[in-house]
Write an enzyme that holds these catalytic residues in place. Structure first.
Site, PDB file in Angstrom:
ATOM      1  CB  THR A  18      -1.023  -0.010   1.159  1.00  0.00           C
ATOM      2  OG1 THR A  18      -1.889   1.113   1.028  1.00  0.00           O
ATOM      3  CG2 THR A  18      -0.342  -0.009   2.524  1.00  0.00           C
ATOM      4  CG  ASP A 141      -5.907  -6.364  -0.477  1.00  0.00           C
ATOM      5  OD1 ASP A 141      -6.147  -5.184  -0.787  1.00  0.00           O
ATOM      6  OD2 ASP A 141      -6.541  -7.325  -0.960  1.00  0.00           O
ATOM      7  CB  VAL A 169      -8.011  -3.206   0.969  1.00  0.00           C
ATOM      8  CG1 VAL A 169      -7.798  -2.426   2.263  1.00  0.00           C
ATOM      9  CG2 VAL A 169      -9.427  -3.770   0.933  1.00  0.00           C
ATOM     10  CG  ASP A 170      -2.518  -3.746  -0.021  1.00  0.00           C
ATOM     11  OD1 ASP A 170      -2.654  -3.424   1.168  1.00  0.00           O
ATOM     12  OD2 ASP A 170      -2.014  -4.817  -0.383  1.00  0.00           O
ATOM     13  CG  LEU A 171      -3.912  -1.435  -5.617  1.00  0.00           C
ATOM     14  CD1 LEU A 171      -4.411  -1.964  -6.956  1.00  0.00           C
ATOM     15  CD2 LEU A 171      -2.455  -0.995  -5.732  1.00  0.00           C
TER      16      LEU A 171
END
Length: 371
Positions: A18, A141, A169-171
């Site tokens: 992330t 994630d 979620v990370d991105l």
């Protein structure tokens, strides 16, 4: 061409996905990004994926999100290392310090906002954590996709909950963090004040659920629907003679247009049977000409060959091995020229040299395990 963030220095104690993706975006915009790692325990992603270079600390999974960066080593468990970090922040000088370490380590490593902003009051400090600075629970994630409801909304209705094909979620947290940094830079340009920014990956993920949450609270059942849509039809994936297409009929006029096409006459039969009789190229040509939204379901080789993608690929060459990497271009602007992802501690001499340390002094710091 001058890029928007040229002259900005970012120091980042980063690992995994992330935060490296966020700082990669900053590097694409022209910022100088220096990633900090501990020599004995560097970013675990360095050791994940194929060994393209014959270097165990430069495996394939590490490379994409770290193009355009510099790398230094620093042992923050020792007081001398923490003092050197404060010196870097104050004297480089650093505009943005970022970390995605777990919050319980902030004070122990001397990376907390109060400590570093004491060294440079106008510093913008960014911390990304799983659930916010008050919570130290570990989070990856897919764990967050599960807890935030993403998996419950993804997959076939009669199948199991499924993660996205990308670490969304990370991105997503990276993009939210990027926006917060931009706001803080704008505020600092007006007031001269620094900032503390805390991004919760969980809260970031839940913030995408605007429509599902409203509908659920209003009494609608929101659940997995495969490739179908809750309100629009016909919408979904259909097999053709040689592949798959996704069709999205978004209003009554598009439906009437589709039904009027000779190839789709008599839609009392299943729509899928009509597509199965067509080649992908035929289906694309028919529906695009009629103004009905359609796309081939593309694999990554198809995406890379797309005429809207291929000319703008960012190519990054390793001067040591000659290996060239290709990356998709940022969403706006010209494709940037980026340096190859850095080896562990590759820029120690240059970065510490900017503080007045000679190569011999840097070598001595390494001998004592400080860098």
């Amino acid at each position: 061409m001058t890029r928007a963030l040229e002259g900005l220095t970012v120091l980042s104690l980063e690992q995994a996905t992330t935060l490296p993706f966020l700082t990669y975006r900053l590097a694409c915009d022209g910022a100088r990004v220096i990633r900090v790692e501990q020599r004995e325990r560097p970013d675990p992603n360095r050791f994940v994926g194929r060994d393209l270079l014959g270097e165990p600390e430069m495996r394939a999974y590490f490379l994409p999100n770290n193009c355009g960066k510099e790398a230094i080593t620093l042992d923050l468990k020792e007081a001398e290392g923490r003092a050197l970090l404060r010196e870097l922040v104050a004297r480089l000088p650093v505009d943005v310090f970022a970390t995605n370490q777990r919050p319980r380590s902030y004070a122990r490593l001397g990376i907390d906002a109060d400590t570093l902003r004491a060294a440079r009051p106008e510093l913008i400090w960014l911390g990304i954590s799983g659930f916010g600075p008050e919570h130290d629970e570990a989070a990856y994630d897919p764990i967050l996709q599960a807890r935030a409801g993403f998996m419950a909304l993804t997959g076939q209705p009669d199948g199991p909950p499924t993660p996205f094909g990308l670490p969304m979620v990370d991105l997503g947290a990276a993009e939210h963090g990027y926006g917060e940094v931009m706001k803080a830079l704008y505020r600092r340009a007006r007031t001269g004040e620094g900032a503390r920014i805390d991004v919760s990956m969980f809260r970031s993920a839940v913030s995408w659920l605007v429509a599902p949450v409203l509908l659920e609270r209003a009494g609608e059942r929101v659940a997995r629907r495969g490739s179908a849509h809750q309100f629009f039809a016909p919408v979904g994936v259909h097999a053709t003679r040689d592949g798959h297409v996704y069709v999205a009929v978004g209003n009554d006029q598009q439906w009437k247009t589709l039904a009027a096409l000779p190839a789709f006459a008599g839609l009392d039969a299943a729509l899928g049977e009509k597509f199965a009789a067509l080649a992908t190229a035929e289906a694309l040509a028919l529906l695009r000409e009629a103004g009905v939204p359609i796309a081939a379901v593309a694999g990554l080789p198809d995406v890379l060959a797309d005429p809207l993608v291929a000319p703008g690929l960012v190519r990054v060459r390793d001067p040591r091995s000659g290996l060239t990497l290709a990356l998709p271009a940022p969403p706006t602007g010209e494709p940037p020229a980026l340096r190859f992802p850095p080896r562990l501690g590759e820029h120690n001499d240059a970065v510490y040299g900017a503080l007045g340390y000679s190569p011999a002094q840097v070598a001595e710091l390494r001998r004592r395990g400080v860098v």
